[in-house]
Design a protein around this motif. Structure first.
Motif, mmCIF file in Angstrom:
data_model
loop_
_atom_site.group_PDB
_atom_site.id
_atom_site.type_symbol
_atom_site.label_atom_id
_atom_site.label_comp_id
_atom_site.label_asym_id
_atom_site.label_seq_id
_atom_site.Cartn_x
_atom_site.Cartn_y
_atom_site.Cartn_z
ATOM 1 N N PRO A 129 15.958 3.643 8.337
ATOM 2 C CA PRO A 129 16.201 4.071 6.809
ATOM 3 C C PRO A 129 15.051 4.117 6.202
ATOM 4 C CG PRO A 129 16.711 1.456 7.310
ATOM 5 C CD PRO A 129 16.976 2.230 8.502
ATOM 6 N N TYR A 130 13.990 3.980 6.846
ATOM 7 C CA TYR A 130 12.849 3.275 6.128
ATOM 8 C C TYR A 130 12.079 4.591 6.777
ATOM 9 C CZ TYR A 130 13.580 -0.736 3.871
ATOM 10 O OH TYR A 130 14.549 -1.319 3.421
ATOM 11 N N TYR A 131 11.989 5.237 7.269
ATOM 12 C CA TYR A 131 11.878 6.667 7.886
ATOM 13 C C TYR A 131 11.274 7.551 7.421
ATOM 14 C CZ TYR A 131 10.665 10.605 11.583
ATOM 15 O OH TYR A 131 10.501 10.763 12.313
ATOM 16 N N ALA A 132 11.581 7.431 6.128
ATOM 17 C CA ALA A 132 10.762 9.378 5.428
ATOM 18 C C ALA A 132 9.778 8.800 4.512
ATOM 19 C CB ALA A 132 11.710 9.278 4.412
ATOM 20 N N GLY A 133 10.172 7.599 4.321
ATOM 21 C CA GLY A 133 8.493 7.160 3.103
ATOM 22 C C GLY A 133 7.185 6.068 3.627
ATOM 23 N N LEU A 134 6.221 6.716 4.988
ATOM 24 C CA LEU A 134 5.419 5.771 5.769
ATOM 25 C C LEU A 134 4.434 6.183 5.155
ATOM 26 C CD1 LEU A 134 6.673 5.547 9.967
ATOM 27 C CD2 LEU A 134 6.466 3.677 7.745
ATOM 28 N N SER A 135 4.280 5.755 3.680
ATOM 29 C CA SER A 135 3.406 6.020 3.127
ATOM 30 C C SER A 135 2.476 5.071 2.485
ATOM 31 C CB SER A 135 3.009 7.076 2.276
ATOM 32 O OG SER A 135 4.076 6.415 1.327
ATOM 33 N N PRO A 153 -3.270 9.074 8.018
ATOM 34 C CA PRO A 153 -1.898 9.071 8.577
ATOM 35 C C PRO A 153 -1.432 9.035 10.543
ATOM 36 C CG PRO A 153 -2.222 10.714 6.782
ATOM 37 C CD PRO A 153 -3.394 10.745 7.081
ATOM 38 N N GLU A 154 -2.627 9.939 10.608
ATOM 39 C CA GLU A 154 -1.866 10.290 12.295
ATOM 40 C C GLU A 154 -2.795 9.083 12.707
ATOM 41 O OE1 GLU A 154 -3.879 13.798 13.602
ATOM 42 O OE2 GLU A 154 -3.024 15.304 12.353
ATOM 43 N N GLU A 155 -3.564 8.549 12.487
ATOM 44 C CA GLU A 155 -3.857 6.555 13.181
ATOM 45 C C GLU A 155 -2.797 6.259 12.677
ATOM 46 O OE1 GLU A 155 -7.755 5.198 11.782
ATOM 47 O OE2 GLU A 155 -8.314 7.327 12.187
ATOM 48 N N VAL A 156 -1.882 6.722 12.165
ATOM 49 C CA VAL A 156 -0.918 5.476 11.263
ATOM 50 C C VAL A 156 -0.140 5.629 12.357
ATOM 51 C CG1 VAL A 156 0.558 4.109 9.802
ATOM 52 C CG2 VAL A 156 -1.359 4.914 9.850
ATOM 53 N N GLU A 157 0.502 6.972 12.860
ATOM 54 C CA GLU A 157 1.590 7.290 13.933
ATOM 55 C C GLU A 157 1.380 7.274 15.359
ATOM 56 O OE1 GLU A 157 2.018 11.235 13.421
ATOM 57 O OE2 GLU A 157 2.434 11.533 10.986
ATOM 58 N N GLU A 158 0.331 7.020 15.386
ATOM 59 C CA GLU A 158 -0.224 6.902 17.290
ATOM 60 C C GLU A 158 -0.407 4.866 17.172
ATOM 61 O OE1 GLU A 158 -3.611 7.689 17.364
ATOM 62 O OE2 GLU A 158 -3.565 10.420 17.663
ATOM 63 N N LEU A 159 -0.891 4.515 15.839
ATOM 64 C CA LEU A 159 -0.334 2.648 15.878
ATOM 65 C C LEU A 159 0.810 2.460 16.392
ATOM 66 C CD1 LEU A 159 -2.803 0.250 16.055
ATOM 67 C CD2 LEU A 159 -2.219 0.602 13.483
ATOM 68 N N ILE A 160 2.078 2.856 15.436
ATOM 69 C CA ILE A 160 3.309 2.961 15.246
ATOM 70 C C ILE A 160 4.235 2.182 16.703
ATOM 71 C CG2 ILE A 160 5.877 3.175 14.986
ATOM 72 C CD1 ILE A 160 4.675 4.705 12.055
ATOM 73 N N GLY A 174 3.096 -1.967 2.821
ATOM 74 C CA GLY A 174 5.023 -2.350 2.679
ATOM 75 C C GLY A 174 5.716 -1.875 3.106
ATOM 76 N N ALA A 175 6.045 -0.051 3.153
ATOM 77 C CA ALA A 175 7.192 0.841 3.827
ATOM 78 C C ALA A 175 6.597 0.213 5.401
ATOM 79 C CB ALA A 175 6.202 2.186 3.130
ATOM 80 N N LEU A 176 5.294 -0.162 6.065
ATOM 81 C CA LEU A 176 5.231 0.029 7.668
ATOM 82 C C LEU A 176 5.738 -1.401 7.881
ATOM 83 C CD1 LEU A 176 4.034 0.920 10.401
ATOM 84 C CD2 LEU A 176 2.200 0.067 10.160
ATOM 85 N N CYS A 184 6.245 -6.427 18.690
ATOM 86 C CA CYS A 184 7.266 -6.971 17.779
ATOM 87 C C CYS A 184 8.297 -7.373 18.495
ATOM 88 C CB CYS A 184 7.900 -6.747 16.196
ATOM 89 S SG CYS A 184 6.191 -6.161 14.781
ATOM 90 N N GLY A 185 8.630 -7.133 19.504
ATOM 91 C CA GLY A 185 9.755 -7.451 19.966
ATOM 92 C C GLY A 185 10.860 -6.340 20.140
ATOM 93 N N ARG A 186 10.321 -5.357 19.186
ATOM 94 C CA ARG A 186 11.143 -4.033 18.468
ATOM 95 C C ARG A 186 11.455 -2.938 19.427
ATOM 96 N NH1 ARG A 186 13.482 -6.878 13.603
ATOM 97 N NH2 ARG A 186 12.318 -8.368 12.678
ATOM 98 N N ALA A 187 13.051 -2.526 19.451
ATOM 99 C CA ALA A 187 13.268 -0.991 20.383
ATOM 100 C C ALA A 187 12.449 -0.068 19.397
ATOM 101 C CB ALA A 187 14.285 -0.554 20.344
ATOM 102 N N VAL A 188 11.594 0.579 20.788
ATOM 103 C CA VAL A 188 10.813 1.898 20.341
ATOM 104 C C VAL A 188 11.141 3.248 20.545
ATOM 105 C CG1 VAL A 188 8.691 3.102 21.305
ATOM 106 C CG2 VAL A 188 9.040 0.609 21.250
ATOM 107 N N GLY A 189 11.075 4.128 19.935
ATOM 108 C CA GLY A 189 12.167 4.849 19.614
ATOM 109 C C GLY A 189 13.794 5.135 18.724
ATOM 110 N N ASN A 190 13.618 5.658 18.335
ATOM 111 C CA ASN A 190 14.986 6.451 17.198
ATOM 112 C C ASN A 190 14.214 6.097 16.219
ATOM 113 O OD1 ASN A 190 17.018 7.548 16.738
ATOM 114 N ND2 ASN A 190 18.204 5.111 17.953
ATOM 115 N N TRP A 191 13.379 6.996 16.267
ATOM 116 C CA TRP A 191 12.372 6.697 14.538
ATOM 117 C C TRP A 191 13.842 7.151 13.471
ATOM 118 C CZ3 TRP A 191 9.944 3.352 16.370
ATOM 119 C CH2 TRP A 191 8.796 3.357 17.162
ATOM 120 N N SER A 192 13.974 7.905 13.510
ATOM 121 C CA SER A 192 15.075 9.052 13.082
ATOM 122 C C SER A 192 16.006 8.263 11.720
ATOM 123 C CB SER A 192 15.506 10.555 12.740
ATOM 124 O OG SER A 192 15.852 10.237 14.215
ATOM 125 N N ALA A 193 16.176 7.570 12.875
ATOM 126 C CA ALA A 193 17.790 6.273 12.593
ATOM 127 C C ALA A 193 17.532 5.480 11.831
ATOM 128 C CB ALA A 193 18.337 5.887 13.280
#
Length: 187
Positions: A157-163, A132-139, A166-168, A146-155
Motif C-alpha cells: 500500500p505504500y508503493y505509490a508515495g516513496l518520496s 530517487p534512482e539511488e533509493v530505488e536501487e537500494l530498496i 518515513g514512507a520508505l 530486513c528478512g522481508r519478501a523481495v518483489g511484488n512491490w505494487s501490492a
C-alpha cells in the motif's frame, strides 16, 4: 513469530559479485587507452584533459549549491530518528526496519558533504539531495536485510508515495516476511 533482536551493530551488506566480464571490459578499455596514447599521444592527452576539465566544471556549481542548502542538525542522531516514529504512535513499524533504513540511507546523504541525520519527514531529493534512482536501487537490499519478501512491490500500500524516509520505513514494514522468516535478517 518472534522479531529479530535490534542492535546498533548490523552485519555489513554483502559485497556485489564481480564477474570476469567486468574485468575483461576494463582490460579492453585499458588496452585501448594505452594504444591511443602510443599512436596519438598529444591528441589522447588533450581529449582526456578536456573530459576531466568539463567534468570538474560541471560538478563545481552543483557542489557549492548543495553545501549551501544542507540542513544543520547538530543534536539529532539515530535515537531522535527512532523517537520520531514512536511519537507518531504507529505500532506497525518494525524497529529493525528503522535501523536498516538509517544505515542504508545515511551514507547516501554523505556523498556531497557531511552526513545529514535523518528525519521521517525528509524528502529524498529536495531535503537530502539524494537521487530517487539511488533509493530505488537500494530498496531490494534493504528489504532483503530486513528478512522481508523481495518483489511484488505494487501490492504494497505504500508503493505509490516513496518520496520520504518515513514512507520508505512504512513501505519495508508493510512487505510480508520472507519464507525463511524474520530470523534471516539476524544472521
Amino acid at each position: 513469530m518472534t522479531r529479530p533482536h535490534v542492535t546498533r551493530w548490523l552485519d555489513p551488506a554483502r559485497e556485489p559479485a564481480t564477474t570476469w566480464q567486468g574485468w575483461a571490459f576494463l582490460a579492453v578499455c585499458a588496452v585501448g587507452l594505452v594504444y591511443a596514447l602510443v599512436v596519438q599521444p598529444l591528441g589522447s592527452l588533450v581529449l582526456i584533459g578536456s573530459a576531466l576539465a568539463l567534468g570538474w566544471l560541471y560538478d563545481r556549481p552543483r557542489a557549492r549549491r548543495a553545501s549551501a542548502e544542507r540542513p544543520s542538525r547538530p543534536n539529532e542522531d539515530f535515537g531522535s530518528f527512532v523517537h520520531a516514529f514512536e511519537e507518531r504512535g504507529q505500532a506497525s513499524i518494525d524497529p529493525w526496519v528503522v535501523r536498516v533504513v538509517w544505515d542504508g540511507v545515511l551514507p547516501l546523504t554523505a556523498l556531497r558533504g557531511p552526513a545529514i541525520p535523518l528525519r521521517p519527514s525528509d524528502r529524498f531529493q529536495l531535503d537530502l539531495g539524494v537521487d530517487p534512482e539511488e533509493v530505488e536501487e537500494l530498496i531490494p537490499s534493504l528489504v532483503e536485510r530486513c528478512g522481508r519478501a523481495v518483489g511484488n512491490w505494487s501490492a504494497n500500500p505504500y508503493y505509490a508515495g516513496l518520496s520520504t524516509v518515513g514512507a520508505l520505513v512504512h513501505f519495508i514494514s508493510a512487505q510480508p516476511f520472507d519464507q525463511q522468516g524474520p530470523r534471516a535478517a539476524a544472521r
